[in-house]
Design a protein around this motif. Structure first.
Motif, short mmCIF file in Angstrom:
data_model
loop_
_atom_site.label_atom_id
_atom_site.label_comp_id
_atom_site.label_asym_id
_atom_site.label_seq_id
_atom_site.Cartn_x
_atom_site.Cartn_y
_atom_site.Cartn_z
N VAL A 27 10.01 3.52 -15.56
CA VAL A 27 9.67 2.23 -16.17
C VAL A 27 9.45 1.18 -15.07
O VAL A 27 8.50 0.39 -15.12
N ILE A 28 10.33 1.16 -14.08
CA ILE A 28 10.18 0.21 -12.97
C ILE A 28 8.90 0.50 -12.21
O ILE A 28 8.16 -0.42 -11.81
N ARG A 29 8.60 1.78 -11.99
CA ARG A 29 7.37 2.15 -11.28
C ARG A 29 6.13 1.68 -12.04
O ARG A 29 5.20 1.13 -11.44
N ALA B 8 0.82 -1.21 0.00
CA ALA B 8 0.00 0.00 0.00
C ALA B 8 0.85 1.26 0.00
O ALA B 8 0.40 2.32 -0.47
N ALA B 9 2.08 1.18 0.51
CA ALA B 9 2.96 2.35 0.59
C ALA B 9 3.83 2.52 -0.65
O ALA B 9 4.58 3.50 -0.72
N LEU B 10 3.77 1.61 -1.61
CA LEU B 10 4.64 1.69 -2.79
C LEU B 10 4.48 2.98 -3.59
O LEU B 10 5.49 3.55 -4.03
N PRO B 11 3.26 3.50 -3.83
CA PRO B 11 3.18 4.80 -4.54
C PRO B 11 3.94 5.91 -3.83
O PRO B 11 4.62 6.71 -4.47
N HIS B 12 3.82 5.98 -2.51
CA HIS B 12 4.56 6.99 -1.75
C HIS B 12 6.06 6.72 -1.82
O HIS B 12 6.87 7.65 -1.90
N LEU B 13 6.44 5.45 -1.79
CA LEU B 13 7.86 5.10 -1.84
C LEU B 13 8.49 5.59 -3.14
O LEU B 13 9.60 6.14 -3.12
N PHE B 14 7.81 5.41 -4.26
CA PHE B 14 8.40 5.82 -5.52
C PHE B 14 8.49 7.34 -5.64
O PHE B 14 9.42 7.85 -6.26
N VAL B 15 7.56 8.05 -5.05
CA VAL B 15 7.70 9.51 -5.01
C VAL B 15 8.95 9.90 -4.24
O VAL B 15 9.73 10.78 -4.63
N GLY B 16 9.19 9.21 -3.11
CA GLY B 16 10.41 9.45 -2.36
C GLY B 16 11.66 9.09 -3.15
O GLY B 16 12.68 9.78 -3.06
N LEU B 17 11.61 8.01 -3.92
CA LEU B 17 12.76 7.62 -4.74
C LEU B 17 13.04 8.66 -5.81
O LEU B 17 14.21 8.97 -6.09
N PHE B 18 11.99 9.21 -6.43
CA PHE B 18 12.20 10.26 -7.42
C PHE B 18 12.85 11.49 -6.79
O PHE B 18 13.80 12.07 -7.33
N ALA C 57 23.12 15.68 -18.49
CA ALA C 57 21.68 15.83 -18.66
C ALA C 57 21.07 14.55 -19.23
O ALA C 57 20.02 14.07 -18.77
N LEU C 58 21.71 13.98 -20.25
CA LEU C 58 21.19 12.75 -20.85
C LEU C 58 21.24 11.59 -19.86
O LEU C 58 20.30 10.77 -19.79
N LEU C 59 22.32 11.50 -19.10
CA LEU C 59 22.47 10.40 -18.15
C LEU C 59 21.44 10.47 -17.04
O LEU C 59 20.75 9.48 -16.74
N PHE C 60 21.29 11.63 -16.42
CA PHE C 60 20.35 11.77 -15.31
C PHE C 60 18.91 11.61 -15.77
O PHE C 60 18.09 11.01 -15.08
N SER C 61 18.60 12.15 -16.94
CA SER C 61 17.25 11.98 -17.47
C SER C 61 16.94 10.52 -17.77
O SER C 61 15.83 10.04 -17.53
N SER C 62 17.95 9.79 -18.26
CA SER C 62 17.75 8.37 -18.55
C SER C 62 17.53 7.57 -17.27
O SER C 62 16.71 6.64 -17.24
N LEU C 63 18.24 7.93 -16.20
CA LEU C 63 18.05 7.23 -14.93
C LEU C 63 16.65 7.46 -14.37
O LEU C 63 16.02 6.52 -13.85
N ILE C 64 16.16 8.67 -14.46
CA ILE C 64 14.80 8.94 -13.99
C ILE C 64 13.78 8.20 -14.86
O ILE C 64 12.79 7.65 -14.36
N SER C 65 14.03 8.16 -16.18
CA SER C 65 13.13 7.42 -17.06
C SER C 65 13.13 5.94 -16.71
O SER C 65 12.08 5.28 -16.74
N LEU C 66 14.30 5.39 -16.38
CA LEU C 66 14.37 3.99 -15.97
C LEU C 66 13.59 3.75 -14.69
O LEU C 66 12.90 2.72 -14.56
N LEU C 67 13.68 4.68 -13.76
CA LEU C 67 12.92 4.54 -12.52
C LEU C 67 11.41 4.59 -12.79
O LEU C 67 10.63 3.88 -12.15
#
Length: 335
Positions: A320-322, A252-262, A308-318
């Protein structure tokens, strides 16, 4: 009926006209190539410019690739790889105009002072001549970021679940969280360099600390906001406390967890660059400082683009996992 079916099939197979934005973008990209090749550069400094022909060939290849994709989109409109081209027409127009303006005010007219503002060929030269050092910096930054972000995420997740589930533990941890959490991690850089045996371990600690705070707070909020009726139903079916934590509270806490991860990932980027400027011998932050020290501003801009490309790709990967784990919320948050 057969003739109508044949007519419909022929209509479907007929090539479609290009969208106006894509057509304008193609014209501008070929105009950019003509500007680079046809208009001579204004002499600057004492050394002859390098990688001029390679830059012309690179932009001609980009214009040729876009032209090929546009032609293919007319004959094969349902091809999945061509859909982004149709959506990116306005952006391709703006990008061609910006690069053309950049080439004009730096290489052709030399309105902006060198070496602070370099033409596009200087950026190509930076990638072509210094790619081993830049690649080594990227790998070291990824290594440092991975250690810090993983440690901070794991500790933050465990801490958030613990204080969200146990009021007694929350009584002791909550004041510490409120006291140390808002402090910027970079403010603790001098102390971390003193207490840790190496600058690498100090940087890992600072990145982990920057990640730990948002992950802890958001996980704690997610566990605390779980409807108590879920626990009552699970207890009725014979669930113990461990089951309630792992199978009720945590999902139940996973949506909040991913916001924290972002939030933690974004904070870790800032701490990563600052930490690498203060003693680490390799990394993107170190590379930026090194390039600035040698007045190699083209290399600095090249590192910024890679960053910029590297950090944006990492957030995009996160993301995808979400979307994989939270498929029912796929359209709730977009990147």
């Amino acid at each position: 009926m057969a003739s109508e079916t044949l007519t419909i099939a022929q209509h479907r197979d007929a090539p479609r006209r290009l969208q106006p934005s894509v057509l304008v973008a193609l014209l501008l990209w070929w105009a950019l190539v003509a500007l680079m090749v046809g208009v001579p550069d204004k002499p600057q400094g004492f050394a002859a410019p390098r990688f001029v022909n390679e830059t012309h060939e690179l932009f001609a290849a980009i214009a040729l690739l876009l032209t090929g994709l546009a032609i293919a989109s007319g004959f094969f409109p349902r091809l999945a790889l061509l859909a982004p081209l149709k959506r990116s027409g306005p952006w391709l127009i703006v990008l061609a105009l910006l690069i053309g303006l950049w080439e004009t005010v730096t290489g052709k007219l030399a309105w902006l002072p060198a070496p602070f503002f370099a033409p596009p060929r200087a950026l190509v030269e930076a990638y072509a001549t210094d790619w081993p050092r830049l690649l080594d910096s990227v790998l070291n930054s990824l290594r440092l970021l991975a250690f810090g972000f993983i440690y901070g995420s794991v500790v933050g997740f465990v801490t958030g679940v613990a204080i969200g589930w146990s009021r007694g533990l929350g009584y002791w941890v909550h004041p510490i969280l409120r006291f140390l959490g808002p402090v910027p991690s970079t403010a603790l850089l001098p102390l971390s360099l003193y207490f840790f045996p190496s600058s690498f371990s100090a940087a890992v600690f600072l990145i982990a600390l920057a990640t730990w705070f948002p992950v802890t707070v958001l996980t704690w909020s997610g566990v605390s906001s779980v409807d108590t009726r879920y626990y009552d139903v699970a207890r009725t079916l014979g669930a113990n406390s461990l089951f309630l934590v792992l199978r009720v509270a945590v999902p139940a806490a996973l949506p909040h967890l991913f916001v924290g991860l972002f939030m933690g990932l974004g904070a870790s980027f800032s701490v990563l660059v600052a930490a690498e400027m203060m003693g680490v011998k390799s990394g993107l932050g170190w590379y930026l400082q090194w390039a600035q020290g040698w007045a190699a501003y083209a290399n600095m801009y090249a590192a910024l683009i890679v960053m910029a490309l590297l950090f944006s790709s990492l957030i995009s990967l996160l993301f995808v996992i979400r979307d994989r784990l939270l498929s029912w919320q796929r359209s709730a948050v977009k990147w």
